[in-house]
Design an enzyme around this catalytic site. Structure first.
Site, mmCIF file in Angstrom:
data_model
loop_
_atom_site.group_PDB
_atom_site.id
_atom_site.type_symbol
_atom_site.label_atom_id
_atom_site.label_comp_id
_atom_site.label_asym_id
_atom_site.label_seq_id
_atom_site.Cartn_x
_atom_site.Cartn_y
_atom_site.Cartn_z
ATOM 1 N N LYS A 128 1.054 -1.340 -0.102
ATOM 2 C CA LYS A 128 -0.174 0.037 0.086
ATOM 3 C C LYS A 128 0.924 1.396 -0.094
ATOM 4 C CE LYS A 128 -4.462 0.851 0.156
ATOM 5 N NZ LYS A 128 -5.558 0.263 -0.614
ATOM 6 N N ASP A 168 -6.689 4.589 -4.794
ATOM 7 C CA ASP A 168 -7.374 4.536 -3.503
ATOM 8 C C ASP A 168 -8.145 5.732 -3.281
ATOM 9 O OD1 ASP A 168 -7.666 2.414 -1.065
ATOM 10 O OD2 ASP A 168 -7.320 4.388 -0.207
#
Length: 448
Positions: A128, A168
């Site tokens: 991430k 995201d």
């Protein structure tokens, strides 16, 4: 409660090292708690230090992002990429641009991504990244310059066989396009290094819809298997108004439900006649407006300041699609009081541990984020496959594969839960099913 000595020792070590990262601690505790029967049954995991290695990222990259705004002033943000676990494939996970981004938030997201990616059955590890940059209020030129500066540093750490980022929160088609263009310029190569790309340069049909559609496919399958029920005729409360929320609303409506809410960081709207999705799309995708505008345009719709009130709206099904920890204990109790029977998570970790305890105590069907919102990364994995093959599938082909993956996640989760004495528990099952695949790969590859 942690009772296994090995699990307790590992969590104590995480607390000691990362005590200043509450979101990460929350994610780790929830997973370790449910893995205790697996650890007891498989001593080889302790012998190989699987848990100690699982909770420690393989690599954390933190960097400065300097860029120039439209007024000619130098701005400096922080960038992050956490490459958490590559046991079953290259690191895979989104980039988040939001003022709340810090190392702990990125670590919690990356940790969850390990198990989420495993559940899809596709060969993807967990990672991430992101920045505390806020695109809101910035011009396209400012966003472009920031993305180019961000990618200038990130490019040395990623690649189609190493680490494949995606979007995201606040990283959509515009940002992915700028990031991809800068990577291509720096590396002088055209590869599938990012997913969520435009259709003109390697993107996949159904990727934009994937997380929201996948959430509904997962919920529908869980309802069918566990309750012999469906979306038909149900009232649904959804938080958020980004891609996940918009396309969860679209699919829930297609499946016969009435969605009555949408929200953003300022407040929420309630439309007793059902959300008019074309208006939400125009506000949020058309001109990046605030959801308050919906109530100004739709007779009978109400706007309320503050986000948490959305969970006081009576419903049969709640689909939180905004951000982490948006449902606390009081909100969960309000949902139960007002008739909610199902909570499936479109955002990452949107329910606090106290909220989850309320769901379990009251017998709600609860679908955890790492399973229920895996549709986005699943189609990202399919996009990687299409890039490797230099081809593209139709929307219908990709959507059918997505539906099949989400249904298989429900089946895998329920099978794992049953094997370890927690029949019907989708949260325990998702954690176990995702973990076992990764743990076995880690053992097979040696101490790394």
């Amino acid at each position: 409660m942690l009772t296994n000595e090995y699990v307790k020792r590992v969590y104590d070590q995480v607390q000691k090292r990362d005590g200043d990262q509450p979101e990460f601690l929350q994610a780790v505790y929830e997973v370790l708690d449910t893995l205790q029967p697996v650890i007891a049954k498989h001593p080889e995991y302790e012998a190989n230090g699987v848990l100690e290695r699982l909770v420690e990222p393989e690599r954390v990259v933190k960097f400065r992002v300097a860029w120039v705004d439209d007024a000619g002033k130098v701005q400096v943000n922080r960038g992050y990429r956490v490459q958490f676990n590559s046991a079953i494939g290259p690191y895979k996970g989104g980039l988040r641009f939001h003022p709340t981004v810090n190392e702990g938030v990125i670590k919690f997201l990356g940790f969850e991504q390990i198990l989420k990616n495993s559940l899809t059955t596709l060969p993807m590890g967990g990672g991430k990244g992101g920045s505390d940059f806020d695109p809101k209020g910035k011009s396209d030129a400012e966003v472009m310059r920031f993305c180019q500066a961000f990618m200038t540093e990130l490019s040395r750490h990623i690649g189609q066989f190493t680490d494949v980022p995606a979007g995201d929160i606040n990283v959509g088609a515009r940002e992915i396009g700028y990031l991809f263009g800068q990577y291509k310029r720096i590396r002088d190569e055209y590869s599938g290094v990012l997913t969520g790309k435009g259709l003109e340069f390697g993107g996949s049909l159904a990727r934009t819809e994937a997380t929201g559609y996948g959430l509904c496919y997962y919920t529908a399958e869980a309802l069918r298997v566990l309750k012999n029920d469906s979306f038909e005729g149900k009232t649904v409360v959804i938080s958020g108004s980004g891609n996940v929320a918009i396309f969860a609303t679209e699919k829930a409506q297609e499946l016969g439900a009435k969605v009555v809410t949408a929200s953003d960081s300022n407040g929420y709207v309630y439309d007793p006649d059902g959300i008019k999705l074309d208006i939400v799309k125009d506000i949020k995708l058309g001109h990046r407006g605030r959801i308050k505008e919906y109530a100004e345009r739709v007779p009978g719709a109400e706007y309320h300041e503050g986000c948490s009130g959305v969970w006081t709206v009576p419903c049969d099904i709640a689909l939180p699609c905004a951000t982490q920890n948006e449902i606390d204990e009081a909100s969960a109790e309000a949902l139960v009081k007002n008739g909610c029977k199902v909570v499936c998570e479109g955002a990452n970790m949107p329910s606090t541990p106290e909220a989850i305890a309320v769901y379990q105590k009251n017998g709600l069907l609860y679908g955890p984020a790492k399973a229920a919102n895996a549709g986005g990364v699943a189609v990202s994995g399919l996009e990687m496959s299409q890039n490797s093959y230099r081809l593209s599938w139709t929307f219908e082909e990709t959507d059918a594969k997505l539906k099949s993956i989400m249904e298989s996640i429900v089946a895998e989760s329920l099978a794992a839960a049953k094997e370890y004495g927690e029949e019907g528990d989708l949260m325990v099952g998702a954690n176990i099913a995702g973990f076992v695949k990764v743990a076995n790969a880690m053992v097979a590859q040696g101490i790394l």
